[in-house]
Design a protein around this motif. Structure first.
Motif, short mmCIF file in Angstrom:
data_model
loop_
_atom_site.label_atom_id
_atom_site.label_comp_id
_atom_site.label_asym_id
_atom_site.label_seq_id
_atom_site.Cartn_x
_atom_site.Cartn_y
_atom_site.Cartn_z
N SER A 30 0.69 -1.44 0.24
CA SER A 30 0.22 0.36 0.23
C SER A 30 0.76 1.15 0.00
N GLY A 31 0.64 1.78 -0.86
CA GLY A 31 1.82 3.07 -1.20
C GLY A 31 0.97 4.26 -1.00
N SER A 32 -0.55 4.09 -0.18
CA SER A 32 -0.69 5.37 -0.03
C SER A 32 -0.54 5.31 1.80
N LEU A 33 -0.45 4.42 2.31
CA LEU A 33 -0.88 3.87 3.29
C LEU A 33 0.99 4.80 3.94
N VAL A 34 1.99 4.35 3.20
CA VAL A 34 3.40 5.06 3.20
C VAL A 34 3.67 5.83 3.01
N ALA A 35 2.78 6.69 2.40
CA ALA A 35 2.14 8.28 1.67
C ALA A 35 1.99 8.99 2.64
N ALA A 36 0.50 7.86 3.19
CA ALA A 36 0.42 9.32 4.52
C ALA A 36 1.16 9.74 5.94
N TYR A 37 2.28 8.69 5.92
CA TYR A 37 3.20 9.19 6.71
C TYR A 37 5.03 9.28 6.04
N ASP A 38 4.34 10.70 5.30
CA ASP A 38 5.54 10.85 4.83
C ASP A 38 6.87 11.57 5.46
N ILE A 39 6.23 12.55 6.41
CA ILE A 39 6.87 13.66 6.56
C ILE A 39 7.19 13.02 7.92
N ASP A 50 14.27 8.48 -1.09
CA ASP A 50 14.73 8.28 -2.10
C ASP A 50 13.32 6.81 -2.64
N LEU A 51 12.36 6.59 -1.30
CA LEU A 51 11.70 5.88 -1.77
C LEU A 51 9.97 6.11 -1.21
N VAL A 52 10.75 7.34 -0.71
CA VAL A 52 9.42 7.84 0.18
C VAL A 52 9.27 9.41 0.04
N PRO A 53 8.78 9.90 -1.51
CA PRO A 53 8.20 11.24 -1.67
C PRO A 53 8.22 12.42 -0.30
N ALA A 54 8.05 13.50 -0.52
CA ALA A 54 7.92 14.38 0.27
C ALA A 54 6.50 15.18 -0.38
N ARG A 55 4.92 14.16 0.45
CA ARG A 55 4.62 14.92 -0.16
C ARG A 55 3.84 15.99 0.27
N ARG A 56 4.20 16.56 1.64
CA ARG A 56 3.61 17.60 2.93
C ARG A 56 4.98 18.20 2.71
N ALA A 57 5.95 18.89 2.05
CA ALA A 57 6.67 19.91 2.41
C ALA A 57 6.89 21.05 3.13
N THR A 58 7.26 21.25 3.65
CA THR A 58 6.87 22.68 4.42
C THR A 58 7.92 23.29 3.29
N LEU A 59 7.39 25.23 3.90
CA LEU A 59 8.29 26.09 2.75
C LEU A 59 9.89 25.55 3.72
N GLY A 60 10.21 25.46 4.48
CA GLY A 60 11.19 25.55 5.16
C GLY A 60 12.75 24.49 4.26
N ALA A 61 11.96 22.86 3.89
CA ALA A 61 12.55 22.51 3.27
C ALA A 61 13.85 23.08 2.12
#
Length: 544
Positions: A30-39, A50-61
């Motif tokens: 389940s890629g969506s489950l992993v994506a839900a905890y990206d941060i 590299d396996l878990v792209p940032a879905r909810r990246a803040t500006l500071g990144a």
């Protein structure tokens, strides 16, 4: 078995190893489950980015080092730990075991994570065993550059204990007063302040001043010293006079900085610090003027320092709200959120203002936005619970308060509100358990004593009720609920005259319908029928 010794890898040595085992398999299911905890996954296990792209990246990144001005609070690691616990709970098949050695040498991030895992995941799903000892890892051979990479990551993510420990090693490997030494010193002093180790932070700022003749270092050191006094959590221990002296020195130096962009940024930063001191000395208009001058200076920076502009707009919004200028405050909150839509604190703060303004639907939307854009956030659940109480949604409020306490068992205000709701629902034993737990965390808390007094009155233990309510009133004489509950108690104890006196005091503080009704009962017992009828009429006219 995972070796939890922090020396080879630093923060989240255990967490990274655990996720390194779980995430690849979870991605297949389940890629969506992993994506839900990206941060959470990217913060705890940077090797998996590299396996878990940032879905909810803040500006500071994406900002440069000098533009990343926000240091996460120490509680951020609890939010990360809760997110990881929920991910692990969702992906681990029941009956698994986790064994950790060298637990005595684990980083505080891993100690906290293991505590959350053991608290929130049933042993039948994941049994965790921690051995304090284990094999000794090889000595730390990292040079200053290697240490800096972990210190810089620690500052971005809020791993403050590791920042202090590793920056101290970096300082020992750097030339005192040099640029590299200063970077380590500035981060370590900031982290020490965040951890409440203020005297150590003060000494490091002073050492920086003794080691350098760079005006920017002296300005930053003066600002750091000022904030140690101005931000002390105990108002009685704040030395705002000394803080003002230090921030004035910072401003004086920043005014003379030769680079116009550095001068505009640093001078605005320092004026914002002086605004905090003005506010804490009761001078909100002066604080507002300083923040507005800092915003004007920020216009000179062009597209640079967006986080600085966001902070200034948020601070002006808070000051405008405090001065009753809610519409302008909301405009500033909107502008701050537009700069970084993934910063949850802005949604919480704007939601609080919308709540105060009676715009409940919009407040609810902001609280829920705060919950979406970051790891689990107890404050947003707590505030949503208060909103639901006002809306009469008791089950929803209880669900949010349950969630708060699940995420943070030390959240005293959640016990206060949940105990009150449970008492309202006549779930007296559960309410008593919450009051008892809350008082163990916050001895003498007047709100919890008030609930306890109410429960003791209902159980007929009038002497115990009187002790609790007397103590609540002594500690918080402006707490209407304590006076009102003591009025009920005094009536039950056969003292209607005392009941009228206490209920009158409560009505003067917060004229609620139930207080008028209860006073009417006590007045009738004294034969004061006309006054009782007047109270009944007032109760009928009161909202709520």
């Amino acid at each position: 078995m995972i070796d939890g010794h922090r020396r080879p890898r630093g923060p989240y040595t255990v967490g990274a190893a655990l996720l390194g085992h779980l995430v690849p398999a979870a991605l297949e299911r389940s890629g969506s489950l992993v994506a839900a905890y990206d941060i959470e996954i990217r913060a705890v296990a940077p090797g998996l980015r590299d396996l878990v792209p940032a879905r909810r990246a803040t500006l500071g990144a994406d900002l440069t080092d000098d533009e990343r001005i926000l240091v996460p609070a120490p509680r951020r690691t609890l939010r990360l730990a809760n997110g990881i616990a929920e991910f692990v709970r969702d992906v681990v098949p029941p009956g698994r075991t986790l064994v950790v050695c060298n637990g005595a040498q684990a980083d505080p991030t891993d100690v906290e994570l293991l505590d959350v895992l053991m608290r929130r995941i049933p042993p039948s799903v994941l049994e965790i065993t921690v051995y304090l000892g284990g094999p000794e890892p090889p000595p730390d051979a990292r040079d200053a550059d290697g240490l800096w990479a972990i210190v810089d990551r620690g500052v971005q993510e809020g791993f403050l204990h590791a920042v202090v420990e590793l920056a101290e090693r970096g300082l020992a490997l750097s030339e005192p007063g040099g640029e590299q030494w200063w970077r380590f010193a500035q981060r370590a002093a900031t982290a020490l302040g965040g951890l409440g180790r203020r005297e150590e932070a003060r000494e490091l700022w002073e050492e920086a001043r003794r080691s350098s003749q760079d005006p920017a270092v002296h300005a930053a050191g003066a600002y750091g010293l000022a904030m140690l006094d101005a931000r002390h959590p105990d108002p009685a221990q704040r030395d705002l006079g000394r803080a003002r002296g230090w921030i004035n020195e910072a401003i004086a130096i920043s005014t003379l900085l030769p680079d116009p962009l550095q001068r505009a940024f640093k001078l605005g930063f320092d004026r914002n610090g002086l605004a905090l001191i003005e506010l804490r000395q009761g001078r909100a208009p002066q604080a507002l003027a300083l923040v507005e001058s800092a915003i004007e200076l920020a216009r000179e920076l062009g597209d640079r320092h967006p986080l600085h502009r966001m902070v200034l707009l948020a601070n002006r919004a808070q000051l405008l709200a405090a001065l009753g200028r809610g519409k302008e405050a909301l405009e500033d909150w909107a502008a701050a959120i537009a700069i970084d839509p993934m910063f949850p604190d802005s949604y919480v703060d704007r939601g609080n203002l919308l709540f105060e303004l009676g715009r409940h639907h919009e407040a609810l939307a902001d609280y829920e936005a705060a919950l979406r854009v970051g790891p689990p956030l107890p404050e947003a659940h707590y505030n949503r619970a208060e909103l639901r109480i006002v809306q009469g949604d008791v089950p929803g409020a209880l669900a949010d308060l349950n969630r708060v306490i699940d995420l943070d068992p030390g959240y005293v205000d959640a016990y206060v509100n949940r105990a009150g709701l449970l008492a309202f629902l006549e779930h007296d034993e559960e309410a008593r358990a919450d009051a008892t737990t809350g008082l163990a965390l916050s001895p003498g808390n007047p709100h919890l004593l008030t609930v306890l007094g109410q429960l003791e009155t209902g159980a007929g233990r009038l002497a115990e009720a009187r002790r609790a309510l007397d103590s609540a009133i002594e500690r918080a004489p402006g707490l209407a609920a304590a006076w009102g509950n003591r009025g009920v108690l005094r009536y039950a104890a056969g003292d209607p005259e005392g009941a009228v006196a206490d209920l009158t005091q409560a009505i003067g503080l917060d004229p609620q319908p139930d207080l008028y009704v209860n006073r009417a009962v006590a007045l009738r017992a004294l034969g004061r029928t006309a006054e009782a009828e007047a109270d009944d009429a007032r109760a009928a006219q009161q909202p709520g």
